[in-house]
Motif scaffolding. Structure first.
Motif, PDB file in Angstrom:
ATOM      1  N   ALA A 162       0.904  -1.280   0.059  1.00  0.00           N
ATOM      2  CA  ALA A 162      -0.219   0.043   0.192  1.00  0.00           C
ATOM      3  C   ALA A 162       0.930   1.251   0.006  1.00  0.00           C
ATOM      4  N   ALA A 163       0.412   2.174  -0.882  1.00  0.00           N
ATOM      5  CA  ALA A 163       1.120   3.537  -0.915  1.00  0.00           C
ATOM      6  C   ALA A 163       0.182   4.467   0.055  1.00  0.00           C
ATOM      7  N   ASN A 164       0.921   5.321   1.120  1.00  0.00           N
ATOM      8  CA  ASN A 164       0.051   6.203   1.833  1.00  0.00           C
ATOM      9  C   ASN A 164       0.768   7.579   1.667  1.00  0.00           C
ATOM     10  N   LEU A 165      -0.182   8.322   1.032  1.00  0.00           N
ATOM     11  CA  LEU A 165       0.281   9.832   0.458  1.00  0.00           C
ATOM     12  C   LEU A 165      -0.265  10.783   1.609  1.00  0.00           C
ATOM     13  N   PRO A 166       0.593  11.357   2.259  1.00  0.00           N
ATOM     14  CA  PRO A 166       0.042  12.469   3.134  1.00  0.00           C
ATOM     15  C   PRO A 166      -0.035  13.729   2.847  1.00  0.00           C
ATOM     16  N   CYS A 167      -0.981  14.509   3.258  1.00  0.00           N
ATOM     17  CA  CYS A 167      -1.226  16.022   2.966  1.00  0.00           C
ATOM     18  C   CYS A 167      -1.750  16.672   4.052  1.00  0.00           C
ATOM     19  N   ASN A 168      -1.109  17.671   4.097  1.00  0.00           N
ATOM     20  CA  ASN A 168      -1.548  18.694   5.397  1.00  0.00           C
ATOM     21  C   ASN A 168      -2.174  19.894   4.727  1.00  0.00           C
ATOM     22  N   HIS A 169      -3.456  20.266   5.355  1.00  0.00           N
ATOM     23  CA  HIS A 169      -4.235  21.482   4.630  1.00  0.00           C
ATOM     24  C   HIS A 169      -4.746  22.079   6.138  1.00  0.00           C
ATOM     25  N   SER A 170      -3.911  22.516   6.951  1.00  0.00           N
ATOM     26  CA  SER A 170      -4.378  22.920   8.195  1.00  0.00           C
ATOM     27  C   SER A 170      -5.287  24.238   8.095  1.00  0.00           C
ATOM     28  N   THR A 171      -5.368  25.077   7.185  1.00  0.00           N
ATOM     29  CA  THR A 171      -6.198  26.238   6.832  1.00  0.00           C
ATOM     30  C   THR A 171      -7.392  26.051   5.944  1.00  0.00           C
ATOM     31  N   ILE A 172      -7.717  24.679   5.924  1.00  0.00           N
ATOM     32  CA  ILE A 172      -9.054  24.368   5.124  1.00  0.00           C
ATOM     33  C   ILE A 172     -10.201  24.962   5.923  1.00  0.00           C
ATOM     34  N   SER A 173     -11.015  25.392   5.107  1.00  0.00           N
ATOM     35  CA  SER A 173     -12.322  25.787   5.595  1.00  0.00           C
ATOM     36  C   SER A 173     -13.410  24.750   5.309  1.00  0.00           C
ATOM     37  N   GLY A 174     -14.886  25.143   5.853  1.00  0.00           N
ATOM     38  CA  GLY A 174     -15.709  24.205   6.348  1.00  0.00           C
ATOM     39  C   GLY A 174     -16.078  23.785   4.861  1.00  0.00           C
ATOM     40  N   ASN A 175     -16.304  24.715   3.645  1.00  0.00           N
ATOM     41  CA  ASN A 175     -16.834  24.298   2.516  1.00  0.00           C
ATOM     42  C   ASN A 175     -15.793  23.803   1.395  1.00  0.00           C
ATOM     43  N   GLU A 176     -14.480  23.462   1.765  1.00  0.00           N
ATOM     44  CA  GLU A 176     -13.642  23.277   1.011  1.00  0.00           C
ATOM     45  C   GLU A 176     -13.319  21.613   0.810  1.00  0.00           C
ATOM     46  N   SER A 213      -8.455   5.216  -2.036  1.00  0.00           N
ATOM     47  CA  SER A 213      -8.942   5.642  -0.931  1.00  0.00           C
ATOM     48  C   SER A 213      -8.468   6.956  -0.488  1.00  0.00           C
ATOM     49  N   LEU A 214      -9.574   7.601   0.140  1.00  0.00           N
ATOM     50  CA  LEU A 214      -9.130   8.963   0.860  1.00  0.00           C
ATOM     51  C   LEU A 214      -9.694   8.987   2.247  1.00  0.00           C
ATOM     52  N   ILE A 215      -8.455   9.272   3.146  1.00  0.00           N
ATOM     53  CA  ILE A 215      -8.981   9.266   4.487  1.00  0.00           C
ATOM     54  C   ILE A 215      -8.837  10.595   4.894  1.00  0.00           C
ATOM     55  N   ILE A 216      -9.742  11.340   5.395  1.00  0.00           N
ATOM     56  CA  ILE A 216      -9.601  12.621   5.945  1.00  0.00           C
ATOM     57  C   ILE A 216      -9.744  12.802   7.518  1.00  0.00           C
ATOM     58  N   THR A 217      -8.856  13.433   8.137  1.00  0.00           N
ATOM     59  CA  THR A 217      -9.065  13.339   9.660  1.00  0.00           C
ATOM     60  C   THR A 217     -10.098  13.914  10.169  1.00  0.00           C
ATOM     61  N   GLU A 218     -10.665  13.920  11.315  1.00  0.00           N
ATOM     62  CA  GLU A 218     -11.768  14.471  11.745  1.00  0.00           C
ATOM     63  C   GLU A 218     -11.655  15.827  11.788  1.00  0.00           C
ATOM     64  N   ASP A 219     -10.650  16.343  12.230  1.00  0.00           N
ATOM     65  CA  ASP A 219     -10.494  18.138  12.230  1.00  0.00           C
ATOM     66  C   ASP A 219     -10.316  18.476  10.805  1.00  0.00           C
ATOM     67  N   ARG A 220     -10.357  17.836   9.799  1.00  0.00           N
ATOM     68  CA  ARG A 220      -9.936  17.900   8.443  1.00  0.00           C
ATOM     69  C   ARG A 220      -8.816  18.662   7.996  1.00  0.00           C
ATOM     70  N   LYS A 221      -7.687  18.723   8.971  1.00  0.00           N
ATOM     71  CA  LYS A 221      -6.496  19.464   8.621  1.00  0.00           C
ATOM     72  C   LYS A 221      -5.375  18.546   8.186  1.00  0.00           C
ATOM     73  N   SER A 222      -5.692  17.260   7.802  1.00  0.00           N
ATOM     74  CA  SER A 222      -4.738  16.632   6.781  1.00  0.00           C
ATOM     75  C   SER A 222      -5.530  15.393   6.457  1.00  0.00           C
ATOM     76  N   SER A 223      -5.033  14.807   5.322  1.00  0.00           N
ATOM     77  CA  SER A 223      -5.632  13.557   4.674  1.00  0.00           C
ATOM     78  C   SER A 223      -4.379  12.786   4.153  1.00  0.00           C
ATOM     79  N   THR A 224      -5.034  11.630   3.868  1.00  0.00           N
ATOM     80  CA  THR A 224      -3.864  10.541   3.326  1.00  0.00           C
ATOM     81  C   THR A 224      -4.795   9.880   2.034  1.00  0.00           C
ATOM     82  N   LEU A 225      -3.961   9.852   1.080  1.00  0.00           N
ATOM     83  CA  LEU A 225      -4.458   8.904  -0.070  1.00  0.00           C
ATOM     84  C   LEU A 225      -3.984   7.638   0.028  1.00  0.00           C
ATOM     85  N   ILE A 226      -4.509   6.684  -0.427  1.00  0.00           N
ATOM     86  CA  ILE A 226      -3.971   5.361  -0.209  1.00  0.00           C
ATOM     87  C   ILE A 226      -4.534   4.377  -1.476  1.00  0.00           C
TER      88      ILE A 226
END
Lengths: 114, 110
Positions: free
Chosen positions: B17-31, B61-74
């Protein structure tokens, strides 16, 4: 279904020459856009259009003109090519340009300006 | 639109499995979070997108953290053909252009 078609695939120009990069889509998409990609860089938006007769500037519009006379076609014009415009150019389209849509890309035009 | 931060490059063994992380700490609610990939010099290809819930399709698969500040593509079983640059993009639902960063260069190794 051809999708997004770009022509030519390769082009070499001399400084000061003009040319038009062609982009056509057969998916009846309202939204079309042009990006350029320099080596090792991400894509940067040049111009986009949300429908026939409507165009707007992107991040790097200088040196490029566009028009949208039909839904299908969105040509990109270089009026006086400069070496700084050496890049790979991608055309993309989607149904309306709204954020939840997939963007479909063409295969690109590699342009060299000498 | 919020900015994203991705590692410059990653390696993955073929079949794993390839797990690619992404941080988006300033994401807003409708993004939304989008992933595209670019194989060699081809045009980018859409992979997946999501707002809050995890998403899965035939590609990934796309996993988005509960606070939506980061995600991982699998990519569950990476193949050599998955070698590409992967772009994580945050974008609102309105008519705003898709803005690409430099992405993560994933190399799948045999």
């Amino acid at each position: 279904n051809a999708g997004v078609t770009q022509t030519p695939k390769f082009q070499v120009l001399k400084t000061g020459q003009s040319m038009t990069l062609q982009c056509a889509q057969d998916m009846n998409h309202e939204y079309m856009s042009w990006y350029r990609q320099d080596p090792g860089m991400g894509l940067r938006l040049i111009h986009y259009s949300v429908g026939a007769g409507i165009t707007d500037q992107g991040e790097v519009p200088n040196g490029y003109n566009v028009s949208r006379s039909t839904t299908e076609d969105f040509p990109l014009r270089l009026l006086s090519a400069a070496p700084s415009q050496t890049s790979v150019y991608f055309c993309a389209s989607s149904q309306t340009g709204q954020g939840t849509e997939k963007l479909f890309f063409g295969s690109g035009t590699q342009l060299s300006v000498l | 639109d919020a900015k994203t931060t991705q590692p410059t490059s990653m390696d993955c063994a073929e079949g794993r499995a390839a797990n690619l992380p992404c941080n988006h700490s300033t994401i807003s609610g409708n993004e939304y979070v989008y992933w595209y990939r670019q194989i060699h010099s081809q045009g980018p290809q859409y992979i997946i997108h999501g707002l809050k819930n995890n998403e899965t399709n035939e590609m990934a698969s796309l996993i988005i953290t509960e606070d939506r500040k980061s995600s991982t593509l699998i990519l569950p079983h990476a193949t050599l053909r998955d070698t590409a640059v992967y772009y994580c993009i945050v974008r609102g639902s309105g008519n705003t252009p898709l803005v690409f960063g430099k992405g993560t260069r994933l190399s799948v190794i045999a």
